[in-house]
Design a protein around this motif. Sequence first.
Motif, PDB file in Angstrom:
ATOM      1  N   GLU A 190       0.828  -1.221   0.000  1.00 34.72           N
ATOM      2  CA  GLU A 190       0.000   0.000   0.000  1.00 34.72           C
ATOM      3  C   GLU A 190       0.856   1.263   0.000  1.00 34.72           C
ATOM      4  OE1 GLU A 190      -2.833  -0.486   3.135  1.00 34.72           O
ATOM      5  OE2 GLU A 190      -4.201  -1.619   1.838  1.00 34.72           O
ATOM      6  N   ARG A 249     -11.632   1.881   5.458  1.00 33.90           N
ATOM      7  CA  ARG A 249     -11.052   0.528   5.434  1.00 33.90           C
ATOM      8  C   ARG A 249     -12.016  -0.488   6.021  1.00 33.90           C
ATOM      9  NH1 ARG A 249      -5.861  -0.497   4.312  1.00 33.90           N
ATOM     10  NH2 ARG A 249      -4.537   1.345   4.116  1.00 33.90           N
ATOM     11  N   GLY A 281     -11.913  -7.534   3.846  1.00 32.25           N
ATOM     12  CA  GLY A 281     -12.461  -8.143   2.638  1.00 32.25           C
ATOM     13  C   GLY A 281     -13.135  -9.470   2.963  1.00 32.25           C
ATOM     14  N   LYS A 325      -6.888  -4.553   7.792  1.00 29.52           N
ATOM     15  CA  LYS A 325      -8.003  -4.358   6.862  1.00 29.52           C
ATOM     16  C   LYS A 325      -7.442  -3.837   5.554  1.00 29.52           C
ATOM     17  CE  LYS A 325     -11.285  -3.267  10.542  1.00 29.52           C
ATOM     18  NZ  LYS A 325     -11.991  -2.174  11.238  1.00 29.52           N
ATOM     19  N   LYS A 326      -7.589  -4.584   4.494  1.00 31.63           N
ATOM     20  CA  LYS A 326      -6.975  -4.194   3.226  1.00 31.63           C
ATOM     21  C   LYS A 326      -8.020  -3.928   2.135  1.00 31.63           C
ATOM     22  CE  LYS A 326      -2.302  -4.774   3.754  1.00 31.63           C
ATOM     23  NZ  LYS A 326      -2.216  -4.218   5.126  1.00 31.63           N
ATOM     24  N   SER A 327      -9.294  -3.867   2.523  1.00 34.03           N
ATOM     25  CA  SER A 327     -10.300  -3.514   1.526  1.00 34.03           C
ATOM     26  C   SER A 327     -10.924  -2.170   1.916  1.00 34.03           C
ATOM     27  CB  SER A 327     -11.358  -4.606   1.414  1.00 34.03           C
ATOM     28  OG  SER A 327     -12.166  -4.352   0.281  1.00 34.03           O
ATOM     29  N   ARG A 342     -15.750  -3.405  -1.845  1.00 33.31           N
ATOM     30  CA  ARG A 342     -15.411  -4.341  -0.763  1.00 33.31           C
ATOM     31  C   ARG A 342     -15.732  -5.788  -1.115  1.00 33.31           C
ATOM     32  NH1 ARG A 342     -18.831  -2.864   4.407  1.00 33.31           N
ATOM     33  NH2 ARG A 342     -17.715  -4.648   5.235  1.00 33.31           N
ATOM     34  N   TRP A 373      -9.737 -10.657  -3.893  1.00 31.60           N
ATOM     35  CA  TRP A 373      -8.316 -10.319  -3.749  1.00 31.60           C
ATOM     36  C   TRP A 373      -8.184  -8.812  -3.555  1.00 31.60           C
ATOM     37  CZ3 TRP A 373      -5.269 -14.373  -3.098  1.00 31.60           C
ATOM     38  CH2 TRP A 373      -5.595 -15.598  -3.696  1.00 31.60           C
ATOM     39  N   ASN A 374      -7.368  -8.387  -2.569  1.00 24.28           N
ATOM     40  CA  ASN A 374      -7.179  -6.950  -2.352  1.00 24.28           C
ATOM     41  C   ASN A 374      -5.966  -6.426  -3.129  1.00 24.28           C
ATOM     42  OD1 ASN A 374      -4.811  -7.266  -0.624  1.00 24.28           O
ATOM     43  ND2 ASN A 374      -6.245  -8.093   0.911  1.00 24.28           N
ATOM     44  N   SER A 426      -9.091  -3.608 -11.278  1.00 26.42           N
ATOM     45  CA  SER A 426      -9.509  -4.612 -10.286  1.00 26.42           C
ATOM     46  C   SER A 426     -10.113  -5.847 -10.927  1.00 26.42           C
ATOM     47  CB  SER A 426     -10.575  -3.998  -9.376  1.00 26.42           C
ATOM     48  OG  SER A 426     -11.686  -3.543 -10.137  1.00 26.42           O
TER      49      SER A 426
END
Length: 423
Positions: A226, A277, A280, A296-298, A323, A327-328, A351
């Motif tokens: 990120e 955030r 996912g 939290k990656k989504s 969300r 896959w993030n 995406s």
Amino acid sequence: MYEIKDTLIPIPDDSDFTLHNIPFGVMRRDHSQPVVATRIGNTAIDLHALAMNHLLDDTGTSPGVFRQPVLNPFIALGQPVWRAVRQRLIYLFSDPDSPLVSNHHLFSQIATPIHGVEMLMPLHVGDYTDFYSSLEHATNVGIMFRDASNPLLPNWKHIPVGYHGRSSSIVVSGTPVHRPNGQTNPDNSPSPVFGPSRQVDFELEMAFVTGISTRLGDSISTDDAEKAIFGMVLFNDLSARDIQKWEYVPLGPFLGKNFGSIVSPWVVTLDALEPFRVQGPPQDPSPLPYLQFTGKKSFDIHLEVAIKTPQGTETAVCRSNFRHLYWNMAQQLAHHTVNGCNINVGDLYGSGTISGHEAGSFGSMLELAWKETRPITLADGTSRTFLNDHDTVIIRGFAKTNGIRVGFGEAVTTILPAKPIAL
Ligand code: MN
């Protein structure tokens, strides 16, 4: 982080462009030189003019970096600089002690109503990759074209599947796109036919922009990914399904995908998306260690697609959310670089079509009209299974929590009739 107290610029209710956002884009006023800009409410702010007036001093920038046709030189200065500029802008447009307060002459130099500016393609996209990261989309396509009882290919839950696309045909919102000509084989006959595609579709996607360059051989972990991302845009990956269906075996998408893809003009930073955030979807089976991640990656980003007919009526045909993606972005970038593939500032990563669970949340006409079996009725009474000539597709996206709203505006394109080709 600067605390927002007030705003010098009126911000309409439900504006995507609050002081919590401060996106970056490239604009042109009165056919003058392109400059880097931000947007607050319905006002565009000229960052070059701000810098020339010493209001961006000590942010690690020089005025020249804002007098550019693309954001790349600014992005290349690095994350501490993007952050310093964004924080300075929030201060300048919200603090009672801001030098912009009561300096009307200066204010008029830097601020322009948004309808009076032309937004340009904000990035030089050197490389473009498109992922296929929605479980629901991959499942729907698998059911329609392969095996309803076993729609996912065996690799799907182990690899963020993607392909290398083409960057030359990525255009900014507002650019119309011609229906592509090409080979199709509608009847699965021994020989194909040539002509305009009859199955032009949108794909509801978002895309992230990388903000660093790496060397060949380097990889990026999910922990560091990120930090390598500058921001995100809305993305409409136009697709000609009939061309795609005939050409994709055995090497994948080609001319069905590269006749025009549309980005929204404002790049929203990951810093602006921080309040949104979320976790996912659960990943089962657990991916290989290099794809595992913590935190939290989504992001909870509401997405909508509308079709506007030539008569001017608009119909929302899809509501989805970022969300939903399996896959993030951290996993996508970790996977992309795990083999040593180098990345560059300004590269774009789609995406994949973002579909939700319900029929109204599917992110393409292919799925919404379920392979032409369930036509969609529009507000003007006409129906669609794919896009008609002169249809306008509008993608919108925003995030909202605790009264804070950050949005992306729109990614808009109109489908024009196919161009005749020389034979
Ligand atoms: Mn796509």
